[in-house]
Design a protein around this motif. Sequence first.
Motif, PDB file in Angstrom:
ATOM      1  N   GLY A   1     -23.168  -8.047 -46.699  1.00  0.00           N
ATOM      2  CA  GLY A   1     -23.173  -8.206 -45.060  1.00  0.00           C
ATOM      3  C   GLY A   1     -22.059  -9.189 -45.489  1.00  0.00           C
ATOM      4  O   GLY A   1     -21.536  -9.773 -46.877  1.00  0.00           O
TER       5      GLY A   1
ATOM      6  N   THR B   1     -30.664  -2.880 -40.175  1.00  0.00           N
ATOM      7  CA  THR B   1     -29.993  -4.263 -39.959  1.00  0.00           C
ATOM      8  C   THR B   1     -30.843  -5.395 -40.039  1.00  0.00           C
ATOM      9  O   THR B   1     -31.818  -5.354 -39.808  1.00  0.00           O
TER      10      THR B   1
ATOM     11  N   LEU C   1     -22.196  -7.308 -39.988  1.00  0.00           N
ATOM     12  CA  LEU C   1     -23.677  -7.343 -40.127  1.00  0.00           C
ATOM     13  C   LEU C   1     -24.132  -7.359 -41.632  1.00  0.00           C
ATOM     14  O   LEU C   1     -24.211  -6.457 -42.138  1.00  0.00           O
TER      15      LEU C   1
ATOM     16  N   GLU D   1     -30.796  -9.252 -40.272  1.00  0.00           N
ATOM     17  CA  GLU D   1     -29.822 -10.274 -40.282  1.00  0.00           C
ATOM     18  C   GLU D   1     -31.050 -11.517 -40.865  1.00  0.00           C
ATOM     19  O   GLU D   1     -32.078 -11.892 -40.215  1.00  0.00           O
TER      20      GLU D   1
ATOM     21  N   ALA E   1     -27.120  -5.056 -43.707  1.00  0.00           N
ATOM     22  CA  ALA E   1     -27.161  -3.743 -43.059  1.00  0.00           C
ATOM     23  C   ALA E   1     -28.180  -3.933 -44.684  1.00  0.00           C
ATOM     24  O   ALA E   1     -27.742  -4.157 -46.476  1.00  0.00           O
TER      25      ALA E   1
END
Length: 266
Positions: free
Chosen positions: A143, A99, A183, A101, A185
């Motif tokens: 994402g 992940t 999310l 972000e 990724a």
Amino acid sequence: MVSKQTKWDAIIVGAGMGGGTVGRVLAEAGLRVLFLEKGHEGHRSEENSVDVNVWEPVSRAVRGMWPDPVVAHIDGVRREVFAPLGSGVGGSSVFYAATLERPEPHDLNHGNSRPHPTGGWPVSYADMQPYYDAAERMFHIHGEVDPLSDVPCPELMTPPPPAAGDAAIMARLRDKGLSPYRLHAAVKYLDKCAECFGRKCPRACKMRPPCPHITRQITANTPSAITTPFPRGQAPLLTPCQRPNPNTQIRGSGTNHRPEPKHNRK
């Protein structure tokens, strides 16, 4: 082979997420880069996860986990815990859930409407934005754009359709007026990708530095030498020799997890 006479433009201590990324960028720019890594190289066939119940240092090291306990102060009490950390090529990114972000401007900038708890970072979001864009490209970030954010993600790639269960959950959340999204990724989503989040994976779907560009060269009596075939520059990585040392023994006694010399006995 890595020569002792080789002169390096940069030496990166630690081939984890930070050091691996920096070293890769420098090598691709044409610099001669040497990685120094505490942990072992590992094998692409491994699929284990981080197991906090494995406490013996050598057992942890061969599984790619940080071998020693980490000191933490919890509620004023000093504790030693085996943290879910990686040790080796790729560091914790070998196990991570991929992940990545993108931060929001208020994560770095200070503003009257959203004051930053530290008064703001020394660099602004605008300063960092080109690097966030480059990271999205480098790590193949897939994402969906956060529907509640106005921050552009120009390099974000479309992920594959979610599983039926996930799609149903997201639909119910939307029905309740919420705004779920996929999310971000760092996954290539190769054919039959198993989404190995939280564990090692033998495939090259999950992006972690500098592993996508590493080939292996092992010599019999020297530390492992890993060279990376970057378009320009050189970036070998030296890790501890994986051959067992017959002059040491391992004692697992409480918090004493360090190898001790073996005493000669008659």
